[in-house]
Design an enzyme around this catalytic site. Structure first.
Site, short mmCIF file in Angstrom:
data_model
loop_
_atom_site.label_atom_id
_atom_site.label_comp_id
_atom_site.label_asym_id
_atom_site.label_seq_id
_atom_site.Cartn_x
_atom_site.Cartn_y
_atom_site.Cartn_z
CE LYS A 195 -23.40 -28.49 12.18
NZ LYS A 195 -22.73 -28.82 13.44
CE LYS A 248 -21.08 -25.63 10.93
NZ LYS A 248 -20.77 -26.19 12.20
C1 PBG Z 1 -20.24 -30.24 15.08
C2 PBG Z 1 -19.70 -29.09 14.35
C3 PBG Z 1 -19.28 -29.12 13.01
C4 PBG Z 1 -18.81 -27.85 12.70
C5 PBG Z 1 -18.97 -27.06 13.84
N1 PBG Z 1 -19.54 -27.84 14.85
C6 PBG Z 1 -19.18 -30.22 12.05
C7 PBG Z 1 -20.22 -31.25 12.00
O1 PBG Z 1 -21.41 -30.97 12.19
O2 PBG Z 1 -19.83 -32.38 11.77
C8 PBG Z 1 -18.26 -27.49 11.36
C9 PBG Z 1 -17.50 -26.24 11.23
C10 PBG Z 1 -16.72 -26.14 9.98
O3 PBG Z 1 -16.76 -26.99 9.07
O4 PBG Z 1 -16.01 -25.14 9.87
N2 PBG Z 1 -20.97 -30.00 16.22
#
Ligand code: PBG
Length: 324
Positions: A195, A248
């Site tokens: 991520k 991601k």
């Molecule tokens: C945070 C989280 C995020 C997303 C899913 N879980 C954003 C972040 O890390 O700030 C993003 C999902 C998306 O942008 O569709 N735990």
């Protein structure tokens, strides 16, 4: 003389389909959905046209209509009232919170629906971070107990898969251990393995009202410049007992999807995130692109790269457009 004519395999639709290597199936898709308090309430997210925050009663209807379209799996995220947020995210294991109530209710009404629930502090954190903050630092090991408590509470509520999205070190193993101790050996873990610290999450943070109150997430989410680090994370998550590995965002990270798929035996998931959705919608609204075709091409690219599963805000409209 031209002996090799690749165009022969493109000469009509049926032949093109015969030789087509990859295809998106509705059973590949996971639909992320947003839930908040209230009754009969449905609020469109400004930066995500067509995507709503639902009160639970309306979310149940939404899930019912998606199940009819063949969507099997949902990834709910909660929007938590600011007054319920605190340093330790303790609302996250409050059995009466909107999230755990939603999980229980969805599984009660639709036992066939598969739920993948989010394990991270940010929706409940007054700091807007995914980990515990002390002196402006994100504390790894103390965060793990909070995450495990959250995961066990979600398992108790009936979730099928937990998705730790926080990027703390060791969380997959820690959560696996605590789930097993509590008797939830059957609850799966979809690790947010690679991520990245990405600007593509902006619209999601609007939806949850969960943007960090200070700083950024670069001490835990990965540097977009790196790919070897993704292999390391994947190795650790596999060893710690993950059932799926996720990359991601998806679109700018197709190379990472491919590398993980080539190097690991676990199924790979791609998260086609909020910013990727928002860009398509914005350009389509201006008639600058054909939104449906771009959507289908994007999803296909993720499959071609090696994703077996795609989490996407396009799931419902894709299913509607591809109804048999
Ligand atoms: C945070 C989280 C995020 C997303 C899913 N879980 C954003 C972040 O890390 O700030 C993003 C999902 C998306 O942008 O569709 N735990």
């Amino acid at each position: 003389m031209i002996t090799h004519r690749p165009r022969r395999n493109r000469k009509n639709q049926a032949i093109r389909q015969l030789v087509q290597e990859n295809q998106v199936h509705v059973s590949d898709l996971i639909f992320p959905v947003f839930v908040n308090e209230g009754k009969n309430k449905k609020t469109e997210i400004a930066s995500m046209p067509g995507i709503y925050r639902f009160s639970l009663d309306l979310l149940l209807k939404e899930i019912e209509s998606c199940l009819k379209l063949g969507i099997t799996t949902f990834a709910p995220f909660p929007n938590i009232a600011e007054k319920l947020k605190n340093k330790t995210a303790s609302e996250s294991w409050n059995k009466k919170n909107i999230y755990l109530r939603s999980i229980r209710e969805i599984k009660k009404q639709f036992p066939e629906a598969v739920l993948m629930t989010d394990v991270a502090m940010d929706p409940y954190s007054s700091d807007g971070h995914d980990g515990l903050v002390k002196n402006n630092e994100i504390i790894n090991d103390e965060t793990l107990s909070i995450l495990a408590r959250m995961a066990v509470a979600q398992a108790e509520a009936g979730t099928d898969i937990v998705g730790p999205s926080d990027m703390m070190d060791g969380r997959v193993g820690f959560i696996r251990n605590q789930l097993d101790k509590a008797g939830y050996q059957q609850v799966s873990i979809m690790a947010y393995t690679a991520k990245y610290a990405s600007a593509f999450y902006g619209p999601f943070r609007d939806a949850l009202e969960s943007a960090p109150k200070f700083g950024d997430k670069k001490t835990y989410q990965m540097n977009p410049a790196n790919s070897k680090e993704a292999l390391l994370e994947a190795e650790l998550d596999s060893l710690e007992g993950a059932d799926f590995l996720m990359v991601k965002p998806a679109l700018s990270y197709l190379d990472i999807i491919q590398q993980l798929n080539e190097n690991f035996s676990l199924p790979i998931a791609a998260y086609n995130v909020s910013g990727e959705y928002a860009m398509v919608k914005a350009a389509a609204q201006k008639n600058w692109i054909d939104g449906q075709k771009i959507r289908d091409e994007m999803l296909l690219s993720m499959k071609r790269a090696g994703a077996k599963i795609i989490l996407t805000y396009f799931a419902k409209e894709w299913a509607l457009d591809h109804k048999k």
